[in-house]
Design an enzyme around this catalytic site. Structure first.
Site, short mmCIF file in Angstrom:
data_model
loop_
_atom_site.label_atom_id
_atom_site.label_comp_id
_atom_site.label_asym_id
_atom_site.label_seq_id
_atom_site.Cartn_x
_atom_site.Cartn_y
_atom_site.Cartn_z
NE ARG A 172 -4.07 -1.77 0.19
CZ ARG A 172 -4.03 -3.06 -0.09
NH1 ARG A 172 -2.93 -3.60 -0.62
NH2 ARG A 172 -5.08 -3.82 0.09
CB SER A 244 -8.26 -1.32 4.55
OG SER A 244 -8.73 -2.55 4.10
CD GLU A 340 -5.05 1.05 2.72
OE1 GLU A 340 -5.09 -0.03 3.31
OE2 GLU A 340 -5.69 1.28 1.69
#
Ligand code: EPU
Length: 345
Positions: A172, A244, A340
């Site tokens: 990510r 997420s 994130e």
């Protein structure tokens, strides 16, 4: 001619409502907003940056937490176009402009007979945003399918083509996310889609699906991924969210083993070099957060890793909730969670 180009590129709107341009649906306004859809706008945009303008590049707004006031020129990317660039022995090289909708692009590739992205179906956002956080799901990370990224470098004042290796991909993460905001405008992404296609079915959720037994075709996997996502993840058009909200933390195997002694049901995956990924959703769930609400925001009732905006929430509300979640996971498991989505001020 030049003045026309300049006018078009600085054709900005003032004090723009961004609430429908971010999937969390947070109340937010941009000082200025400019729609980018063509390379002829780049020289004038470059001139603005050189004059000191602070820009923030926005794609589908699915991985951002926007402050109530974004004090920048928000460049909203809406460039369109998909083409087959080359047919190599081992791969189709397909190029998509940054403003294309990611899910529609995945579907288009399947329809054209270029499979390979089906595990990444239904991820919200644009093609140009996909490499920024190196999207991944159901056993496939975007970097495995990237040929190169075509980007405008505001530090060099020119277009560059970065190979997958030059993009500095990690879980990510990429150089586009690590470098200061405003350094890059991703123009298009080139994908290398395998001509000898084989299914990627290792992810537990996928290999549990009975209808994927035998030799499923790409379309069947695409459908399975869509079905699983629809069961677990809220549709941002119905309930604001950014997927997420935390990364799955990576810890040393010894720490995982110690935790497992105390919590035998702990969910973890080996990631090599003596390290393991813990399921952040499981950790948060164990702390009792699933389905909890704090004013306008809360934790999704089917996936504890997803924070939601029930309506009227702000970046402050989200930050307060995220902080409380991190504190309880730290206290109970001694594990630090990393956010994130990118915070934009
Ligand atoms: N779990 C719980 N409770 C929860 C949520 C999860 O116990 O509330 C457990 C699940 O039962 C499962 C494990 O945690 O055993 C992992 O859950 P899941 O398979 O749903 O995946 P995840 O690790 O929570 C990651 C990605 C998702 C991606 C899925 C599928 C990250 C941070 N998230 O989620 O990506 O779709 O795997 O591959 O890596 C995103 O990045 O926005 C995103 C949605």
């Amino acid at each position: 001619m030049l003045s026309l180009i300049v006018d078009r590129a600085v054709d900005r709107q003032r004090n723009v409502d961004l609430s429908s341009f971010n999937t969390l649906g947070l109340s937010s306004r941009a000082r200025d907003l400019l729609v980018y859809d063509d390379v002829t706008q780049l020289p004038a945009l470059q001139a603005l940056v050189e004059q000191g303008e602070r820009i923030f590049v926005l794609g589908g707004g699915s991985n951002v937490v926007l402050a109530e006031q974004v004090d920048a020129l928000v460049v909203k990317v809406e460039s369109k176009g998909i083409r087959l660039v080359a047919q190599q022995d081992d791969a189709y090289i397909v190029e998509a402009q940054a403003g294309e909708c990611w899910h529609d692009f995945v579907q288009h590739c399947l329809n054209q007979g270029w499979p390979g992205l089906e595990n990444l179906a239904l991820i919200p956002g644009t093609v140009g945003a996909a490499p920024v956080q190196n999207i991944g799901a159901y056993g496939l990370e975007l970097e495995q399918r990237i040929h190169s990224v075509l980007a405008w470098s505001f530090t060099e004042g020119q277009e560059v083509e970065l190979s997958a290796a030059q993009c500095g991909f990690a879980y990510r993460d990429s150089r586009f996310k690590r470098d200061p905001a405003g350094n890059w405008l991703i123009l298009a992404v080139r994908f290398a889609l395998p001509r000898q296609w084989t299914p990627v079915l290792e992810y537990p959720d996928l290999n549990k699906q009975a209808y994927l037994a035998g030799e499923p075709d790409p379309q069947t996997i695409f459908q399975a991924v869509c079905d699983i996502r629809r069961q677990k993840l809220p549709d941002p058009r119905v309930l604001g969210n950014a997927g997420s909200f935390f990364k799955n933390p990576v810890v040393q195997a010894e720490q995982r083993d110690a935790l497992k002694q105390q919590w035998p049901n702990l969910v973890s995956y080996e990631v090599g070099q003596g390290q393991c990924k813990l399921a952040a959703g499981w950790l948060i769930d164990q702390c009792g957060w699933k389905g909890r609400r704090d004013g306008a925001v809360g934790v999704h009732d089917r996936q504890a890793l997803v924070l939601v905006n029930h309506g009227g929430g702000t970046a402050h509300d989200i930050a307060r909730l995220a902080q409380a979640i991190r504190a309880s996971v730290r206290e109970r498991f001694g594990v630090e969670l990393e956010q994130e989505p990118v915070v934009v001020t």
